[in-house]
Design a protein around this motif. Structure first.
Motif, PDB file in Angstrom:
ATOM      1  N   LEU A 219       0.837  -1.107   0.121  1.00  0.00           N
ATOM      2  CA  LEU A 219       0.151  -0.050  -0.124  1.00  0.00           C
ATOM      3  C   LEU A 219       0.784   1.394   0.133  1.00  0.00           C
ATOM      4  N   SER A 220       1.869   1.198   0.800  1.00  0.00           N
ATOM      5  CA  SER A 220       2.814   2.540   0.885  1.00  0.00           C
ATOM      6  C   SER A 220       3.442   2.663  -0.584  1.00  0.00           C
TER       7      SER A 220
ATOM      8  N   THR B 253       4.039  16.252   2.653  1.00  0.00           N
ATOM      9  CA  THR B 253       5.007  17.296   2.085  1.00  0.00           C
ATOM     10  C   THR B 253       6.157  16.346   1.456  1.00  0.00           C
ATOM     11  N   LEU B 254       6.755  17.076   0.411  1.00  0.00           N
ATOM     12  CA  LEU B 254       7.619  16.260  -0.616  1.00  0.00           C
ATOM     13  C   LEU B 254       8.617  17.409  -1.191  1.00  0.00           C
ATOM     14  N   GLU B 255       9.798  16.690  -1.549  1.00  0.00           N
ATOM     15  CA  GLU B 255      10.649  17.440  -2.398  1.00  0.00           C
ATOM     16  C   GLU B 255      10.673  16.445  -3.846  1.00  0.00           C
ATOM     17  N   ARG B 256      10.992  17.370  -4.773  1.00  0.00           N
ATOM     18  CA  ARG B 256      11.282  16.739  -6.172  1.00  0.00           C
ATOM     19  C   ARG B 256      12.086  17.160  -6.975  1.00  0.00           C
TER      20      ARG B 256
ATOM     21  N   ARG C 159       8.766  13.926   2.841  1.00  0.00           N
ATOM     22  CA  ARG C 159       9.373  14.251   4.149  1.00  0.00           C
ATOM     23  C   ARG C 159       8.578  14.340   5.389  1.00  0.00           C
ATOM     24  N   SER C 160       7.112  14.201   5.151  1.00  0.00           N
ATOM     25  CA  SER C 160       6.237  14.000   6.510  1.00  0.00           C
ATOM     26  C   SER C 160       4.993  13.284   6.034  1.00  0.00           C
ATOM     27  N   GLY C 161       4.239  13.043   6.887  1.00  0.00           N
ATOM     28  CA  GLY C 161       3.049  12.489   6.857  1.00  0.00           C
ATOM     29  C   GLY C 161       3.201  10.614   6.692  1.00  0.00           C
ATOM     30  N   LYS C 162       2.394  10.073   6.242  1.00  0.00           N
ATOM     31  CA  LYS C 162       2.181   8.568   6.218  1.00  0.00           C
ATOM     32  C   LYS C 162       3.598   8.148   5.357  1.00  0.00           C
ATOM     33  N   LEU C 163       3.805   8.743   4.409  1.00  0.00           N
ATOM     34  CA  LEU C 163       5.125   8.346   3.477  1.00  0.00           C
ATOM     35  C   LEU C 163       6.445   9.061   3.679  1.00  0.00           C
TER      36      LEU C 163
END
Length: 316
Positions: free
Chosen positions: A6-7, A80-83, A103-107
């Motif tokens: 799922l992840s 939140t993410l970087e790309r 960078r944060s959250g469930k992932l």
């Protein structure tokens, strides 16, 4: 293993717009009248950042890209993410490389590297670092109609749909009216407390092409969509999706000029999408301060499996 799968599925669905080798990076800016197919290809060029050698949404202090998902009458979920997108890879046979770090959250701690090949018939390669097992795994390219991480965007919307997947018809030119849609009353957290999340009205009054694109697959989730595409920059401000003659979904994109010679050199300020039947809405908000274009990175092998295995806290 179900939790890991799922992840991985969610992580894969959150990777933004890696380029697909179908429209040339050398596509010339049109000098005269354009056809429907010309507009579709120019818009693809813009959405895949072919004006740039590289494009990134990074982190600056507490400012970072936030992906906000909200079901009707529910509290939002924020990731939140970087790309980091590389449109000028050195490896032979590679068209583009796209690195995403959550960078944060469930992932949190999940990283993904997507490699797109010059051979248009070759599927993209997906390598994902899974924090729970501390390993990198390879996965198949997702389907174009798969949901983008539980959002109102699909993989087709974000990255995989090519001009050839649809037939295109110009419905003429018009003046775009009003502001772009935006998620209202966002519940603030430490990542969005200072974000200036407000409707973008800069497109109001601009001349746009109305492009009708009909799905090549008769059993697709939509029959056709109408996009409002800037007549000068070829950036798409709004796309409305229809099924059985009924308006089912809208995606709005806010664009920011990179200030380069190519009029098509713009990047995203935010995406907003809503599914009309459910009221579910999604917003990807990108602070201007975190955007980098044609940046020279210190890391020699930033776009590599090695980066996934040992992701840096800060990329310079």
């Amino acid at each position: 293993m179900k939790r890991i799968a799922l992840s991985v599925a969610v992580a894969a669905s959150l990777a933004a717009g890696v380029a697909t080798a179908v429209v040339s990076k050398d596509l010339a800016y049109p000098s005269g009248s354009v056809s429907a197919n010309d507009v579709a290809e120019q818009n693809y060029f813009v959405n895949h950042f072919y004006s740039f050698g590289n494009y990134a949404i990074t982190k600056k202090g507490k400012e970072i890209t936030a992906l906000i998902l909200r079901a009707k009458d529910s509290s939002p979920l924020t990731l939140t993410l970087e790309r980091y997108l590389n449109n000028a890879p050195k490896a032979g046979g590679v068209n583009a490389q796209d690195l995403a770090i959550f960078r944060s959250g469930k992932l949190k701690g999940t990283g993904m590297l997507i490699t797109d090949f010059s051979d248009a018939n070759k599927s993209q390669s997906y390598e994902i670092f899974i924090p729970s097992i501390r390993k990198v795994r390879r996965f198949a390219e997702p389907a174009r109609d798969d949901a983008w991480g539980g959002s109102d965007f699909t993989f087709g919307d974000v990255t995989l749909r090519k001009p050839k997947h649809e037939s295109h018809e110009l419905l003429g030119k018009a003046k775009f009216a009003g502001c772009l849609n935006v998620m209202k009353d966002v519940k603030r957290n430490k990542y969005t407390q200072n974000a200036k999340i407000e409707a973008d009205c800069s497109a109001d009054g601009k001349e746009v092409y109305k492009l009708k694109s009909t799905a090549g697959d008769a059993n697709w989730w939509y029959d056709n969509r109408v996009s409002y595409i800037d007549a000068k920059t070829f950036a798409d401000y709004r796309t409305e999706y229809f099924k059985g003659g009924k308006h089912v979904k809208t995606i709005d994109r806010s664009w920011v000029s990179a200030g380069i010679d190519d009029p098509r050199g713009s990047y995203w300020g935010y995406w907003y999408g809503t599914t009309l039947a459910t009221g579910h809405e999604t917003m990807a908000f990108i602070p201007r301060s975190v955007t980098k274009v044609n940046h020279k990175y210190k890391a020699k092998n930033l776009w590599s499996t090695k980066t996934l295995r040992k992701m840096p806290k800060k990329i310079k």
